[in-house]
Design a protein around this motif. Structure first.
Motif, PDB file in Angstrom:
ATOM      1  N   LEU A  42      -1.474  -5.732   8.649  1.00 51.78           N
ATOM      2  CA  LEU A  42      -1.876  -5.555   7.260  1.00 51.78           C
ATOM      3  C   LEU A  42      -3.270  -4.948   7.213  1.00 51.78           C
ATOM      4  O   LEU A  42      -4.207  -5.468   7.806  1.00 51.78           O
ATOM      5  CB  LEU A  42      -1.877  -6.906   6.520  1.00 51.78           C
ATOM      6  N   SER A  66       2.721  -0.944  10.052  1.00 52.62           N
ATOM      7  CA  SER A  66       1.585  -1.386   9.240  1.00 52.62           C
ATOM      8  C   SER A  66       1.864  -1.242   7.751  1.00 52.62           C
ATOM      9  O   SER A  66       2.713  -0.460   7.331  1.00 52.62           O
ATOM     10  CB  SER A  66       0.320  -0.604   9.597  1.00 52.62           C
ATOM     11  N   THR A  67       1.140  -2.027   6.993  1.00 58.75           N
ATOM     12  CA  THR A  67       1.188  -1.990   5.535  1.00 58.75           C
ATOM     13  C   THR A  67      -0.228  -1.783   5.032  1.00 58.75           C
ATOM     14  O   THR A  67      -1.124  -2.536   5.407  1.00 58.75           O
ATOM     15  CB  THR A  67       1.743  -3.323   4.975  1.00 58.75           C
ATOM     16  N   THR A  69      -2.650  -1.937   1.892  1.00 56.91           N
ATOM     17  CA  THR A  69      -2.814  -2.477   0.552  1.00 56.91           C
ATOM     18  C   THR A  69      -4.199  -2.110   0.050  1.00 56.91           C
ATOM     19  O   THR A  69      -5.189  -2.395   0.716  1.00 56.91           O
ATOM     20  CB  THR A  69      -2.648  -4.009   0.548  1.00 56.91           C
ATOM     21  N   GLN A  92       1.899 -12.260   0.401  1.00 55.92           N
ATOM     22  CA  GLN A  92       3.091 -11.392   0.321  1.00 55.92           C
ATOM     23  C   GLN A  92       3.409 -10.796   1.679  1.00 55.92           C
ATOM     24  O   GLN A  92       4.573 -10.704   2.064  1.00 55.92           O
ATOM     25  CB  GLN A  92       2.875 -10.297  -0.714  1.00 55.92           C
ATOM     26  N   PHE A  93       2.387 -10.382   2.395  1.00 52.69           N
ATOM     27  CA  PHE A  93       2.603  -9.791   3.711  1.00 52.69           C
ATOM     28  C   PHE A  93       3.233 -10.789   4.673  1.00 52.69           C
ATOM     29  O   PHE A  93       4.115 -10.456   5.446  1.00 52.69           O
ATOM     30  CB  PHE A  93       1.262  -9.276   4.270  1.00 52.69           C
TER      31      PHE A  93
END
Length: 96
Positions: A42, A66-67, A69, A92-93
């Motif tokens: 994240l 990966s995310t 945000t 959330q992740f």
């Protein structure tokens, strides 16, 4: 005016030492090595942080799982400036 930061006692010394490394690090590109990261990752940036659209996106492209945000209306310290949104992003992740 309500932002309170707690910095390590050696922050100024460390910051000065890092400035000397800037020239050496400016040409070092580690992004190709990031594709080896297999763990879900994240990346959190504030929308006012100039690194969000440059470094954040590049890291997100380089780390396979990966995310990215980007937290609205926060700068370099979204964990302080927008604690609720920051914690929500992590929750959330993690899928809770």
């Amino acid at each position: 005016d309500s932002l309170e930061l707690s910095l390590n006692s050696d922050y100024m010394i460390t910051n000065q030492l890092l400035q000397y490394m800037g020239n050496d690090l400016s040409s070092y590109d580690f992004h190709s090595q990031l594709s080896g990261i297999e763990a879900p990752t994240l990346l959190i940036y504030g929308s006012f942080d100039p690194l969000a659209n440059f470094a954040g996106k590049k890291l997100n492209e380089s780390i396979t799982n990966s995310t990215l945000t980007i937290i609205d209306e926060s700068g370099h310290f979204p964990f302080i400036e927008k604690q609720e949104a920051y914690n929500k992003a992590i929750t959330q992740f993690l899928g809770n």
